[in-house]
Design a protein around this motif. Structure first.
Motif: not given
Ligand SMILES: C[S@@+](CC[C@H](N)C(=O)[O-])C[C@H]1O[C@@H](n2cnc3c(N)ncnc32)[C@H](O)[C@@H]1O
Length: 307
Positions: A148-150, A177-182, A196-198, A217-219, A234-236
């Motif tokens: 769902p993402s690049r 993780a959202s929207p979920g590419g990884w 893990v993602d809000k 939250s990842a943290f 992690s891609d947070v």
């Molecule tokens: C660049 S996007 C991730 C894209 C994802 N890797 C993909 O492949 O679709 C960054 C994500 O980090 C999430 N994010 C930001 N702060 C966060 C936190 N404290 N805990 C978990 N996720 C968080 C955002 O909601 C966002 O969905």
């Protein structure tokens, strides 16, 4: 000893700053290539590092091609200037396949040298380079349907460079993780993924077998609440220092075997934080071709080398 650093496109200032912090004096600036007369140092913002360069006069196109062929088979051209003459030399070298990669596949393992014409009659070349791809650039056969993402492209690239990826049944945690590419990539490989993602996952990804979403939250997440994982991703989006503390917490817990994390920069580049990641024993910090103003930190449990 001459070393040349090819800046990742658009990140020339970051490479200049990084080299200056490492006291590397640059003798020549040739397009994105910075040439120094000192042994190579790690440089995350380099798309490619040319080690132990040879620099020599070349009287003709034929002589240049002959010199390169005498060293090894595979060469990548970098030609910010003198492009036509350089192309005529490259045409006389063995063909190097530039076919897009179908993931999962490891990056090519055959030695790939790099060369350029500093002047029409002056060759700079290195048989040994850090990048397995020509000028550090990799092209994949894209998946335009599934993810769902690049963002999946940078994960593909990291795993191809590692020559290793989650095996069926391996446990993965995907932070941010959202929207979920990884998560899509990991689940497609057969991994069992805690995403893990809000923000919620794309419904198609959430419905994939092996995917569990946690809206936290990842943290705030205690590693012990997840348990042992083969891979921590992690891609947070967060400040690099915060990600570093998160990685340290997981390392201290000894619950994660392998790490692949994006270090994202907002505004300026936090070179101190990047250096702190690079100082972790066994770590590799690199700017992938698919990275933006960010670096990728990888740490594996040791039995696979990174390139
Ligand atoms: C660049 S996007 C991730 C894209 C994802 N890797 C993909 O492949 O679709 C960054 C994500 O980090 C999430 N994010 C930001 N702060 C966060 C936190 N404290 N805990 C978990 N996720 C968080 C955002 O909601 C966002 O969905």
């Amino acid at each position: 000893m001459t070393t040349a650093y090819l800046a990742a496109e658009g990140f020339e200032p970051q490479l200049e700053e990084e080299l200056s912090r490492a006291d590397v004096a640059v003798r020549i600036r040739h397009g994105r290539l910075l040439v120094s007369d000192t042994p190579g140092v790690p440089a995350a913002w380099a798309a490619n590092i040319w080690h132990d360069c040879l620099e020599q006069p070349v009287a003709s196109i034929g002589e240049a091609a002959k010199s390169l062929r005498a060293v090894q088979r595979n060469w990548a051209m970098y030609a910010p200037v003198h492009h036509r003459r350089a192309s005529l030399i490259q045409e006389r070298l063995p063909h190097v396949s530039a076919k897009p990669i179908v993931f999962p596949a490891a990056a090519p393992a055959a030695p790939l040298g790099s060369w350029t014409l500093l002047a029409p009659d002056r060759l700079l070349a290195a048989a040994q380079c850090s990048a397995p791809f020509p000028n550090g650039e990799v092209v994949f056969v894209e998946d335009k349907e599934g993810p769902p993402s690049r963002a999946y492209l940078k994960l593909w690239e990291a795993l191809a460079r590692l020559a290793r990826w989650p095996q069926p049944g391996e446990r993965c945690v995907d932070l941010g993780a959202s929207p979920g590419g990884w998560t899509y990539v990991l689940a497609k490989l057969g991994g069992r993924v805690v995403a893990v993602d809000k923000a919620p996952l794309d419904p198609k990804v959430a419905a994939m077998p092996g995917v569990e979403w946690r809206g936290e939250s990842a943290f705030a997440l205690e590693p012990s609440s997840i348990g042992p994982v083969d891979w921590l991703f992690s891609d947070v989006i967060c400040y690099p220092a915060r990600l570093l503390r998160l990685v340290e917490r997981w390392r201290d817990s000894r619950l994660a075997k392998n790490f692949v994390c994006t270090i994202k920069f907002q505004g300026g580049t936090d070179h101190d934080a990047a250096a702190a990641f690079a100082a972790i024993d066994g770590a590799r910090v690199m700017h992938l071709h698919h990275n933006k103003h960010e670096l990728t930190f990888v740490l594996t449990d040791g039995d696979a080398g990174t390139r």
